[in-house]
Design a protein around this motif. Structure first.
Motif, PDB file in Angstrom:
ATOM      1  N   ILE A   5       0.621  -1.412   0.206  1.00  0.00           N
ATOM      2  CA  ILE A   5      -0.005  -0.202   0.048  1.00  0.00           C
ATOM      3  C   ILE A   5       0.923   1.112   0.025  1.00  0.00           C
ATOM      4  CG2 ILE A   5      -1.667   1.231   1.368  1.00  0.00           C
ATOM      5  CD1 ILE A   5      -2.899  -1.188   2.644  1.00  0.00           C
ATOM      6  N   VAL A   6       1.974   1.024   0.744  1.00  0.00           N
ATOM      7  CA  VAL A   6       2.251   2.255   1.289  1.00  0.00           C
ATOM      8  C   VAL A   6       3.884   1.501   0.569  1.00  0.00           C
ATOM      9  CG1 VAL A   6       3.996   4.042   2.230  1.00  0.00           C
ATOM     10  CG2 VAL A   6       1.665   3.907   3.069  1.00  0.00           C
ATOM     11  N   TRP A   7       4.348   1.925  -0.672  1.00  0.00           N
ATOM     12  CA  TRP A   7       5.684   1.220  -0.931  1.00  0.00           C
ATOM     13  C   TRP A   7       6.946   1.766  -0.462  1.00  0.00           C
ATOM     14  CZ3 TRP A   7       4.174   1.632  -6.347  1.00  0.00           C
ATOM     15  CH2 TRP A   7       3.103   0.417  -7.120  1.00  0.00           C
ATOM     16  N   HIS A   8       7.525   1.806   0.092  1.00  0.00           N
ATOM     17  CA  HIS A   8       8.988   1.711   0.682  1.00  0.00           C
ATOM     18  C   HIS A   8       9.669   2.269  -0.291  1.00  0.00           C
ATOM     19  CE1 HIS A   8      11.714  -1.181  -0.406  1.00  0.00           C
ATOM     20  NE2 HIS A   8      11.256  -2.530  -1.247  1.00  0.00           N
ATOM     21  N   TRP A   9       9.939   2.182  -1.281  1.00  0.00           N
ATOM     22  CA  TRP A   9      11.274   2.532  -2.910  1.00  0.00           C
ATOM     23  C   TRP A   9      10.172   3.916  -3.198  1.00  0.00           C
ATOM     24  CZ3 TRP A   9       8.642   2.537  -6.534  1.00  0.00           C
ATOM     25  CH2 TRP A   9       7.735   1.378  -7.029  1.00  0.00           C
ATOM     26  N   TYR A  10       9.387   4.121  -2.253  1.00  0.00           N
ATOM     27  CA  TYR A  10       8.350   5.464  -3.117  1.00  0.00           C
ATOM     28  C   TYR A  10       8.428   6.197  -2.461  1.00  0.00           C
ATOM     29  CZ  TYR A  10       4.942   7.778  -6.152  1.00  0.00           C
ATOM     30  OH  TYR A  10       3.647   8.558  -6.878  1.00  0.00           O
ATOM     31  N   HIS A  11       7.007   7.193  -1.896  1.00  0.00           N
ATOM     32  CA  HIS A  11       7.770   8.047  -1.029  1.00  0.00           C
ATOM     33  C   HIS A  11       7.588   8.619  -0.236  1.00  0.00           C
ATOM     34  CE1 HIS A  11       3.536   7.135  -0.418  1.00  0.00           C
ATOM     35  NE2 HIS A  11       3.548   6.710   1.079  1.00  0.00           N
ATOM     36  N   PRO A  12       7.605   7.510   0.947  1.00  0.00           N
ATOM     37  CA  PRO A  12       8.612   7.277   1.960  1.00  0.00           C
ATOM     38  C   PRO A  12      10.189   7.634   1.837  1.00  0.00           C
ATOM     39  CG  PRO A  12       7.202   5.984   2.156  1.00  0.00           C
ATOM     40  CD  PRO A  12       7.140   5.921   0.812  1.00  0.00           C
ATOM     41  N   MET A  13      10.438   6.944   0.676  1.00  0.00           N
ATOM     42  CA  MET A  13      12.484   7.741   0.971  1.00  0.00           C
ATOM     43  C   MET A  13      12.451   9.106  -0.228  1.00  0.00           C
ATOM     44  SD  MET A  13      14.764   5.337  -2.012  1.00  0.00           S
ATOM     45  CE  MET A  13      14.588   3.273  -0.690  1.00  0.00           C
ATOM     46  N   TRP A  14      11.475   9.093  -1.076  1.00  0.00           N
ATOM     47  CA  TRP A  14      12.136   9.831  -2.169  1.00  0.00           C
ATOM     48  C   TRP A  14      10.785  11.229  -2.038  1.00  0.00           C
ATOM     49  CZ3 TRP A  14      16.116   9.812  -4.318  1.00  0.00           C
ATOM     50  CH2 TRP A  14      16.317   8.045  -4.353  1.00  0.00           C
ATOM     51  N   LEU A  15      10.210  11.640  -1.158  1.00  0.00           N
ATOM     52  CA  LEU A  15       9.942  12.721  -0.572  1.00  0.00           C
ATOM     53  C   LEU A  15       9.910  13.100   0.665  1.00  0.00           C
ATOM     54  CD1 LEU A  15       6.807  14.333  -1.968  1.00  0.00           C
ATOM     55  CD2 LEU A  15       5.038  13.133  -1.178  1.00  0.00           C
ATOM     56  N   GLN A  16       9.913  11.863   1.289  1.00  0.00           N
ATOM     57  CA  GLN A  16      10.020  12.448   3.033  1.00  0.00           C
ATOM     58  C   GLN A  16      10.919  12.172   3.638  1.00  0.00           C
ATOM     59  OE1 GLN A  16       7.182  10.019   4.168  1.00  0.00           O
ATOM     60  NE2 GLN A  16       4.851  10.717   3.214  1.00  0.00           N
ATOM     61  N   TYR A  17      12.118  11.234   3.704  1.00  0.00           N
ATOM     62  CA  TYR A  17      13.122  10.642   4.096  1.00  0.00           C
ATOM     63  C   TYR A  17      14.646  11.781   2.639  1.00  0.00           C
ATOM     64  CZ  TYR A  17      18.050   9.040   4.454  1.00  0.00           C
ATOM     65  OH  TYR A  17      19.405   9.296   5.181  1.00  0.00           O
ATOM     66  N   HIS A  18      14.365  11.377   2.144  1.00  0.00           N
ATOM     67  CA  HIS A  18      15.441  12.276   1.236  1.00  0.00           C
ATOM     68  C   HIS A  18      15.243  13.728   1.274  1.00  0.00           C
ATOM     69  CE1 HIS A  18      18.432   9.011  -0.539  1.00  0.00           C
ATOM     70  NE2 HIS A  18      17.313   8.785  -1.289  1.00  0.00           N
ATOM     71  N   THR A  19      13.741  14.206   1.570  1.00  0.00           N
ATOM     72  CA  THR A  19      14.182  15.860   1.454  1.00  0.00           C
ATOM     73  C   THR A  19      14.159  15.980   2.907  1.00  0.00           C
ATOM     74  OG1 THR A  19      11.443  15.490   1.776  1.00  0.00           O
ATOM     75  CG2 THR A  19      12.459  15.569  -0.247  1.00  0.00           C
ATOM     76  N   THR A  20      14.370  15.368   3.908  1.00  0.00           N
ATOM     77  CA  THR A  20      14.178  15.470   5.239  1.00  0.00           C
ATOM     78  C   THR A  20      15.905  15.506   4.995  1.00  0.00           C
ATOM     79  OG1 THR A  20      13.406  13.702   5.968  1.00  0.00           O
ATOM     80  CG2 THR A  20      15.126  14.422   7.670  1.00  0.00           C
ATOM     81  N   LEU A  21      16.451  17.578   4.877  1.00  0.00           N
ATOM     82  CA  LEU A  21      17.141  18.194   5.225  1.00  0.00           C
ATOM     83  C   LEU A  21      17.991  19.295   6.094  1.00  0.00           C
ATOM     84  CD1 LEU A  21      17.005  19.056   1.530  1.00  0.00           C
ATOM     85  CD2 LEU A  21      18.557  17.360   2.471  1.00  0.00           C
ATOM     86  N   THR A  22      16.393  19.472   6.752  1.00  0.00           N
ATOM     87  CA  THR A  22      17.195  20.440   7.994  1.00  0.00           C
ATOM     88  C   THR A  22      17.170  19.988   9.220  1.00  0.00           C
ATOM     89  OG1 THR A  22      14.823  21.281   8.130  1.00  0.00           O
ATOM     90  CG2 THR A  22      16.471  22.250   6.737  1.00  0.00           C
ATOM     91  N   VAL A  23      16.620  18.163   9.700  1.00  0.00           N
ATOM     92  CA  VAL A  23      17.176  18.202  11.159  1.00  0.00           C
ATOM     93  C   VAL A  23      17.241  16.434  10.330  1.00  0.00           C
ATOM     94  CG1 VAL A  23      14.905  18.993  11.398  1.00  0.00           C
ATOM     95  CG2 VAL A  23      14.498  16.953   9.965  1.00  0.00           C
ATOM     96  N   PRO A  24      18.098  16.411  11.662  1.00  0.00           N
ATOM     97  CA  PRO A  24      19.051  14.826  11.607  1.00  0.00           C
ATOM     98  C   PRO A  24      17.105  13.543  11.079  1.00  0.00           C
ATOM     99  CG  PRO A  24      19.026  15.779  13.296  1.00  0.00           C
ATOM    100  CD  PRO A  24      18.175  16.800  13.540  1.00  0.00           C
TER     101      PRO A  24
END
Length: 337
Positions: A246-265
């Motif tokens: 349902i929520v593919w791990h390599w799709y938005h959790p990785m690219w939209l959310q984790y890889h755009t986490t730039l200002t915090v750990p």
């Protein structure tokens, strides 16, 4: 029954910004958390505290819909039966409220850090009962706001407001024992989206509710796509299931959310073999819950056993056999041991 009074009107915020100071917590506590050589994804022993709650749960057998969900989730690999509240759609009570979990001996402890948990969209809050009890057994106060949608930032705002009210009420068992300076947002699926939105609101939103309110961490589980990492204000561990259809791990959790986490750990952990229903399983069969405890113990209490999974060049989380892969960003790399 769950708390039904939501207080004042809620603040809407669409233009969000913020930075966080990437330092390790100074507080320490000895509350029984000692995974040792046991991988965190298998660590599911209850903590030293007996727990209490404001809304008791029961078997889902009285609800044909919830029974069907229980059977289907177990077919797809969950090992524990779901527990239900009387809220719609499992029962005939209103589908909004706040359920609280806390250590039964809270009157004899210091102020407890807080978990505000957002259930998945359309999910009965009782389905996450085992996780809430697990965290409460380690000395946390857990607030579980729900409104059936469970996917927008009013969930966290309601949580902070009702916790602030409980902390000020002499007739409440949590009176004076809620540490609003150590708040975590956690949520699953649609609630994971709410978690990220709540962790992206300007801090003053929560200080308007209570001047003591401070968010120190977030853990979205298998999050919905309407959140973006660049807006986060606090250290965040994104968690996803490697078998989630349902929520593919390599799709938005990785690219939209984790890889755009730039200002915090930021971290991304993919749980080996976990599908979208696994966060409703009970520990020790639910690594989302146990890894979240470790994250909270590290940030809220400075627990050294927990910290070794997240910080330093030899951090241990990538070697946990229950994790298929894990990433951390440059700000997480720089966190002190």
């Amino acid at each position: 029954m769950g708390h039904r009074s939501f207080g004042a009107a809620f603040v809407a915020a669409l233009i969000l910004s913020g930075l966080v100071i990437g330092t390790a917590p100074a507080a320490t506590a000895d509350d029984g958390f000692a995974p040792g050589d046991v991988p965190l994804t298998s660590y599911g022993q209850l903590g030293p505290h007996e727990t209490a709650q404001t809304n008791e749960v029961h078997s889902c057998a009285s609800s044909p819909w919830a029974t069907a969900m229980d059977e289907s989730y177990r077919f797809f690999g969950n090992q524990s039966h779901l527990q239900c509240t009387n809220s719609f759609p499992s029962g005939n009570e209103l589908p909004f409220g706040v359920n609280f979990y806390y250590p039964k001996d809270i009157a004899d402890t210091g102020p407890a850090p807080v978990v505000i948990f957002a259930p998945g969209t359309g999910q009965d809050p009782g389905w996450y009962d085992a996780s809430a009890k697990f965290w409460a057994s380690y000395g946390y106060v857990v607030a579980m706001p729900y409104d059936l949608l469970n996917g927008l930032p009013e969930i966290g705002i309601i949580g902070v407001k009702t916790l602030s009210d409980a902390n000020k009420d002499p007739n409440n068992p949590m009176f004076g024992k809620v540490d609003l300076g150590r708040i975590f947002f956690v949520g699953h699926s649609g609630g994971g989206g709410a978690t990220q939105q709540n962790a992206s609101l300007p801090p003053d939103v929560y200080r308007y509710i209570d001047p003591a309110a401070r968010i120190i961490g977030a853990v979205p589980w298998e999050s919905s796509p309407y959140a973006i990492g660049i807006l986060l204000n606090v250290p965040t561990m994104h968690m996803t299931g490697c078998m989630d259809a349902i929520v593919w791990h390599w799709y938005h959790p990785m690219w939209l959310q984790y890889h755009t986490t730039l200002t915090v750990p930021g971290y991304l952990a993919c749980i080996r073999g976990a599908n979208h229903t696994k966060p409703m399983d009970a520990p020790p069969n639910n690594a989302f819950t146990t890894l979240t405890l470790a994250w909270m113990q590290y940030l809220a209490k400075g627990d050294k056993d927990a910290a070794r999974y997240f910080v330093g060049p030899a951090w241990e989380l990538p070697r946990d056999p229950g994790v298929e892969y894990v990433f951390r960003n440059r700000l997480a790399d720089a966190l002190p041991e």
